[in-house]
Design an enzyme around this catalytic site. Sequence first.
Site, short mmCIF file in Angstrom:
data_model
loop_
_atom_site.label_atom_id
_atom_site.label_comp_id
_atom_site.label_asym_id
_atom_site.label_seq_id
_atom_site.Cartn_x
_atom_site.Cartn_y
_atom_site.Cartn_z
N GLN A 1 1.29 -38.75 6.53
CA GLN A 1 0.23 -38.28 5.63
C GLN A 1 0.06 -39.27 4.48
O GLN A 1 1.04 -39.65 3.82
CB GLN A 1 0.56 -36.88 5.07
CG GLN A 1 -0.61 -36.30 4.29
CD GLN A 1 -0.37 -34.88 3.77
OE1 GLN A 1 0.72 -34.32 3.95
NE2 GLN A 1 -1.37 -34.32 3.14
N HIS B 1 -6.21 -31.97 5.61
CA HIS B 1 -7.25 -32.42 6.55
C HIS B 1 -6.73 -32.32 7.96
O HIS B 1 -5.57 -32.64 8.24
CB HIS B 1 -7.70 -33.84 6.24
CG HIS B 1 -6.58 -34.84 6.15
ND1 HIS B 1 -5.82 -35.00 5.02
CD2 HIS B 1 -6.09 -35.73 7.05
CE1 HIS B 1 -4.92 -35.93 5.22
NE2 HIS B 1 -5.05 -36.39 6.46
P1 AMP Z 1 -3.40 -38.98 6.97
O1 AMP Z 1 -2.75 -40.31 7.23
O2 AMP Z 1 -3.06 -37.91 7.95
O3 AMP Z 1 -3.20 -38.54 5.52
O4 AMP Z 1 -4.95 -39.21 7.19
C1 AMP Z 1 -5.79 -39.76 6.22
C2 AMP Z 1 -6.95 -40.35 6.96
O5 AMP Z 1 -8.00 -40.56 6.06
C3 AMP Z 1 -6.66 -41.70 7.63
O6 AMP Z 1 -6.85 -41.57 9.05
C4 AMP Z 1 -7.66 -42.64 6.98
O7 AMP Z 1 -8.19 -43.59 7.88
C5 AMP Z 1 -8.72 -41.69 6.48
N1 AMP Z 1 -9.50 -42.15 5.36
C6 AMP Z 1 -9.05 -42.77 4.23
N2 AMP Z 1 -10.07 -43.03 3.40
C7 AMP Z 1 -11.19 -42.55 4.00
C8 AMP Z 1 -12.57 -42.53 3.63
N3 AMP Z 1 -13.02 -43.03 2.46
N4 AMP Z 1 -13.44 -41.98 4.51
C9 AMP Z 1 -13.02 -41.49 5.68
N5 AMP Z 1 -11.73 -41.46 6.08
C10 AMP Z 1 -10.83 -42.00 5.25
#
Ligand code: AMP
Length: 119
Positions: free
Chosen positions: A99, A105
């Site tokens: 995370q 999410h």
């Molecule tokens: P996690 O690693 O489970 O916390 O997932 C966070 C996710 O958010 C990752 O897959 C990132 O690629 C995605 N992410 C980060 N910044 C953005 C953004 N500005 N728009 C869309 N997705 C994003």
Amino acid sequence: MAGEPQADCLFCKIVAGEVPATIVRETETTVAFRDINPQAPTHVLVIPKTHYPNAASLAAAEPQVIADILGESREVAAAEQIEDTGYRVVFNTGAGAGQTVFHAHLHVLGGRGLQWPPG
Ligand code: AMP
Ligand code: ZN
């Protein structure tokens, strides 16, 4: 305070329209948008409009909203036509599980074969 928008939270800014995102669905309680760094042909994040740091804290405080998120994941899968081929829904919880954004999410991943167990 949990549930309140956090000034330093990227996903709260997406909910507020202050950071652009490719939004694919929106409801009263949720927003779904494409991951900026997709790990599969379909990689959509479904988030609550309210701020909680992870799925467990959201489930404890607003169980209906986490149900809304799961319902929305089904709608995303249907729209992306990955229901028949299969897809995965994931809540990474904690840095040790990968995370990186501490606003709850749900990842919706599909459109290719997905290995089990995940890395
Ligand atoms: P996690 O690693 O489970 O916390 O997932 C966070 C996710 O958010 C990752 O897959 C990132 O690629 C995605 N992410 C980060 N910044 C953005 C953004 N500005 N728009 C869309 N997705 C994003
Ligand atoms: Zn937030």
